[in-house]
Design a protein around this motif. Structure first.
Motif, PDB file in Angstrom:
ATOM      1  N   PHE A 232       9.419  -5.879 -14.291  1.00  8.96           N
ATOM      2  CA  PHE A 232       8.410  -5.799 -13.199  1.00  8.96           C
ATOM      3  C   PHE A 232       8.671  -5.030 -12.039  1.00  8.96           C
ATOM      4  O   PHE A 232       7.896  -4.276 -11.436  1.00  8.96           O
ATOM      5  N   ARG A 233       9.992  -5.045 -11.722  1.00  7.64           N
ATOM      6  CA  ARG A 233      10.105  -4.618 -10.398  1.00  7.64           C
ATOM      7  C   ARG A 233      10.335  -2.969 -10.244  1.00  7.64           C
ATOM      8  O   ARG A 233      10.118  -2.373  -9.335  1.00  7.64           O
ATOM      9  N   ALA A 238       0.901  -2.642  -7.326  1.00 10.20           N
ATOM     10  CA  ALA A 238       1.122  -4.301  -7.051  1.00 10.20           C
ATOM     11  C   ALA A 238       0.827  -4.859  -8.633  1.00 10.20           C
ATOM     12  O   ALA A 238      -0.421  -4.945  -8.616  1.00 10.20           O
ATOM     13  N   ILE A 239       1.703  -5.565  -9.142  1.00 12.39           N
ATOM     14  CA  ILE A 239       1.358  -6.250 -10.550  1.00 12.39           C
ATOM     15  C   ILE A 239       2.080  -7.690 -10.259  1.00 12.39           C
ATOM     16  O   ILE A 239       3.101  -7.846 -10.028  1.00 12.39           O
ATOM     17  N   ASP A 254       6.425  -3.555  -5.396  1.00 16.71           N
ATOM     18  CA  ASP A 254       5.101  -3.176  -4.431  1.00 16.71           C
ATOM     19  C   ASP A 254       4.434  -4.274  -4.269  1.00 16.71           C
ATOM     20  O   ASP A 254       3.570  -4.371  -3.216  1.00 16.71           O
ATOM     21  N   ALA A 255       4.249  -5.281  -5.013  1.00 16.33           N
ATOM     22  CA  ALA A 255       3.264  -6.426  -4.980  1.00 16.33           C
ATOM     23  C   ALA A 255       3.794  -7.403  -3.727  1.00 16.33           C
ATOM     24  O   ALA A 255       2.949  -7.883  -3.283  1.00 16.33           O
ATOM     25  N   GLU A 256       4.935  -7.253  -3.359  1.00 16.48           N
ATOM     26  CA  GLU A 256       5.399  -8.193  -2.345  1.00 16.48           C
ATOM     27  C   GLU A 256       4.823  -7.715  -1.076  1.00 16.48           C
ATOM     28  O   GLU A 256       4.856  -8.618  -0.122  1.00 16.48           O
ATOM     29  N   LEU A 328      -2.435  -9.446 -13.518  1.00 18.44           N
ATOM     30  CA  LEU A 328      -3.236  -8.750 -12.024  1.00 18.44           C
ATOM     31  C   LEU A 328      -2.506  -7.639 -11.446  1.00 18.44           C
ATOM     32  O   LEU A 328      -1.299  -7.482 -11.321  1.00 18.44           O
ATOM     33  N   ASN A 329      -3.481  -6.667 -11.547  1.00 16.14           N
ATOM     34  CA  ASN A 329      -2.982  -5.104 -10.933  1.00 16.14           C
ATOM     35  C   ASN A 329      -3.803  -4.992  -9.957  1.00 16.14           C
ATOM     36  O   ASN A 329      -5.177  -4.971  -9.723  1.00 16.14           O
ATOM     37  N   MET A 330      -3.151  -4.521  -8.635  1.00 16.91           N
ATOM     38  CA  MET A 330      -3.944  -4.131  -7.625  1.00 16.91           C
ATOM     39  C   MET A 330      -3.358  -2.703  -7.177  1.00 16.91           C
ATOM     40  O   MET A 330      -2.537  -2.525  -6.861  1.00 16.91           O
ATOM     41  N   PHE A 331      -4.545  -2.001  -7.344  1.00 18.26           N
ATOM     42  CA  PHE A 331      -4.487  -0.338  -6.911  1.00 18.26           C
ATOM     43  C   PHE A 331      -5.065  -0.171  -5.714  1.00 18.26           C
ATOM     44  O   PHE A 331      -6.330  -0.303  -5.463  1.00 18.26           O
ATOM     45  N   ASP A 332      -4.459   0.440  -4.815  1.00 15.82           N
ATOM     46  CA  ASP A 332      -4.665   0.629  -3.221  1.00 15.82           C
ATOM     47  C   ASP A 332      -5.550   1.806  -3.252  1.00 15.82           C
ATOM     48  O   ASP A 332      -5.124   2.796  -3.530  1.00 15.82           O
ATOM     49  N   ILE A 333      -6.770   1.359  -2.650  1.00 10.47           N
ATOM     50  CA  ILE A 333      -7.839   2.852  -2.683  1.00 10.47           C
ATOM     51  C   ILE A 333      -8.199   2.920  -1.237  1.00 10.47           C
ATOM     52  O   ILE A 333      -9.275   3.429  -0.943  1.00 10.47           O
ATOM     53  N   THR A 334      -7.577   2.302  -0.179  1.00 13.98           N
ATOM     54  CA  THR A 334      -8.024   2.133   1.186  1.00 13.98           C
ATOM     55  C   THR A 334      -8.104   3.738   1.550  1.00 13.98           C
ATOM     56  O   THR A 334      -9.142   4.048   2.388  1.00 13.98           O
ATOM     57  N   MET A 335      -7.342   4.594   1.498  1.00 15.17           N
ATOM     58  CA  MET A 335      -7.293   5.997   1.894  1.00 15.17           C
ATOM     59  C   MET A 335      -8.473   6.559   1.171  1.00 15.17           C
ATOM     60  O   MET A 335      -9.064   7.419   2.038  1.00 15.17           O
TER      61      MET A 335
END
Length: 504
Positions: A232-233, A238-239, A254-256, A328-335
């Motif tokens: 996982f690490r 972020a998973i 990355d999830a931390e 759960l997977n969180m993919f950052d799309i802020t940019m």
């Protein structure tokens, strides 16, 4: 089972997925930027055509004043103005023709506009020759009033046709710009749909197979917690693997960043330790239990440092050691979101003043006119044009002229309602659109703005003034007809000595 092989395969899929999304997003931005660039070129050409229209009217007025004036100083002044106007008029016409040739080379050439320009050329040539003849006659001093009258009649006989051609050209530019805006919107929707499809594809063929592979590994072996944690690490993104109570079993490095506590202190729970700003996580997991489907949605969260982020959340239902779990997977799309917002602002905002521009006007005006017509709601507008702005630029320079424009834009903004639209049309000309407002209200607002501009002090230039043309939309009237009326009212304000409001 060869875990090393599985890990390499999963990592390759993640890299390919991230690369695919990056390539698609970059292509999307490049295509939209190219379309915006083409639209800006056409807008500049439209501004030049508008200047030609105004200059032709000024030339006609100047030659008439020369004919009627007997004062030597006044004649010299009119001659200077006429000579400057003729020089600019000829230069702008050449710029229009050269611009069409350049647009032809880069693929945005309009055959219809080129044809209109060629049609206007015959009237342009007649007016230009007659104007230059008048200048020659006055400078040589060898003329009679009959000769002057003959040249003036040539100018006046051809001015109307030239103005009509310029109006048609401006309207055609406006139409083609509107088509460009629609093309940008369609392109954005199309590429966004492709991106969603790609993300769904990745979820189905990357995340879901990854979850199935992990589940099969858990059932086939007495897997080591230490090895699973290491897996996982080392995964990108972020998973989280959580149980029904959203207690975290494993998570990636990355999830931390999204956990609002020190992960070494105690057990982590996603409901308590992630700040979900836009969803109820428990309700999402309940939906997964019922539908057993992958859920993909944009979610707003705050990380442990209280930074605002937009992530694409994917959730997969599964089992681990006989208990129900969720991956759960969180993919950052802020940019990406910020970049999209920036592109929209660039398309609809005037760079100098920060006001709305013509592209924004084209986008909203037909809807406002339709609403006014359908519900019989009054709709008014007034044009603001700074007086003697060219003299400011000539005397103080263009940077000072720009600061005057920005100050005037601020003054207008402060003296109109929040529901009104303030748009810079170009140069020193602005328009204020006023829904739910009759002619009296528009004239009152215009007078309020006029007075505010007149009493304001610019630190270098001092006081400036502006002329106004105001009008209320008539039943069945289009925006183009309304604009022509208030534009003529503005002309009357200029002719009446400037620094005043005239109603259409």
């Amino acid at each position: 089972m060869n875990y090393q092989k599985i890990y390499r395969k999963m990592r390759k899929r993640y890299i390919l997925s991230a690369l695919s999304i990056f390539i698609l997003f970059t292509s999307k931005q490049a295509i939209i930027q190219l379309q915006i660039s083409q639209m800006e070129k056409m807008s500049r050409a439209m501004n030049v055509a508008g200047s030609q229209r105004m200059l032709s009217q000024k030339i006609s007025k100047d030659v008439l004043m020369l004919y009627q004036s007997d004062d030597k100083k006044a004649i010299e002044s009119y001659l200077t103005e006429l000579e400057n106007s003729v020089e600019k008029w000829e230069m702008y016409q050449n710029n229009l023709l050269d611009g069409e040739k350049k647009r032809q080379l880069i693929g945005i050439h309009s055959a219809k506009i080129e044809s209109m320009l060629m049609e206007s050329g015959q009237f342009f040539d007649k007016i230009l020759r007659a104007s230059k003849d008048i200048l020659y006659l006055f400078k040589s001093g060898e003329y009679d009033r009959y000769q002057l009258l003959e040249k003036i009649l040539i100018i006046h006989n051809n001015e109307g046709e030239f103005l009509n051609r310029m109006n048609d050209i401006i309207y055609q530019y406006d139409e083609e710009n509107r088509i460009k805006i629609k093309a940008i919107q369609q392109t954005e929707h199309f590429l966004f749909a492709i991106m969603i499809i790609l993300i769904a594809f990745i979820a189905v063929f990357v995340f879901y197979p990854a979850e199935k592979t992990l589940k099969r590994a858990f059932m086939d072996m007495n897997e080591s917690n230490e090895n699973l944690i290491r897996l996982f690490r080392t995964m990108h993104g972020a998973i989280y693997l959580v149980n029904k109570e959203t207690d975290v079993i494993f998570m990636s490095k990355d999830a931390e960043q999204f956990i609002s506590m020190d992960t070494r202190d105690s057990a982590v729970n996603l409901k308590r330790h992630i700040k979900w700003l836009s969803i109820n996580l428990e309700a999402v997991l309940e939906q997964i239990q019922k539908d057993e489907k992958i859920v993909e949605m944009e979610v707003e969260v705050q990380d442990r440092y209280e930074n605002y982020s937009i992530v694409l959340l994917s959730v997969v239902k599964g089992e681990y050691r006989g208990i129900q779990t969720f991956l759960l997977n969180m993919f950052d799309i802020t940019m990406q979101k910020k970049a999209e917002e920036s592109m929209k602002n660039m398309a609809f905002t005037d760079e100098l003043t920060g006001l709305y521009n013509r592209h924004f006007l084209d986008m909203i005006i037909h809807e406002e006119i339709e609403r006014s017509e359908r519900y019989n709601i009054p709709f008014s507008a007034f044009i603001v044009d700074l007086d003697n702005f060219k003299q400011i630029n000539d005397k103080w320079g263009h940077p000072t002229g720009d600061s005057v424009l920005k100050k005037v834009a601020d003054i207008i903004s402060e003296n109109i309602r929040m529901s009104d639209y303030l748009i810079r049309l170009g140069g020193e000309e602005f328009i204020v659109l006023m829904p739910h407002t009759n002619l009296h209200g528009a004239s009152f607002a215009a007078e309020k703005v006029r007075n505010a501009i007149e009493i304001a002090e610019h630190p270098l230039v001092g006081t400036v003034t502006a002329s106004f043309g105001a009008g209320e939309r008539k039943k069945g009237e289009t925006y183009r007809l309304l604009y022509d009326r208030i534009d003529y009212a503005l002309y009357e304000a200029k002719e009446s000595g400037r620094n005043c409001v005239r109603e259409a």
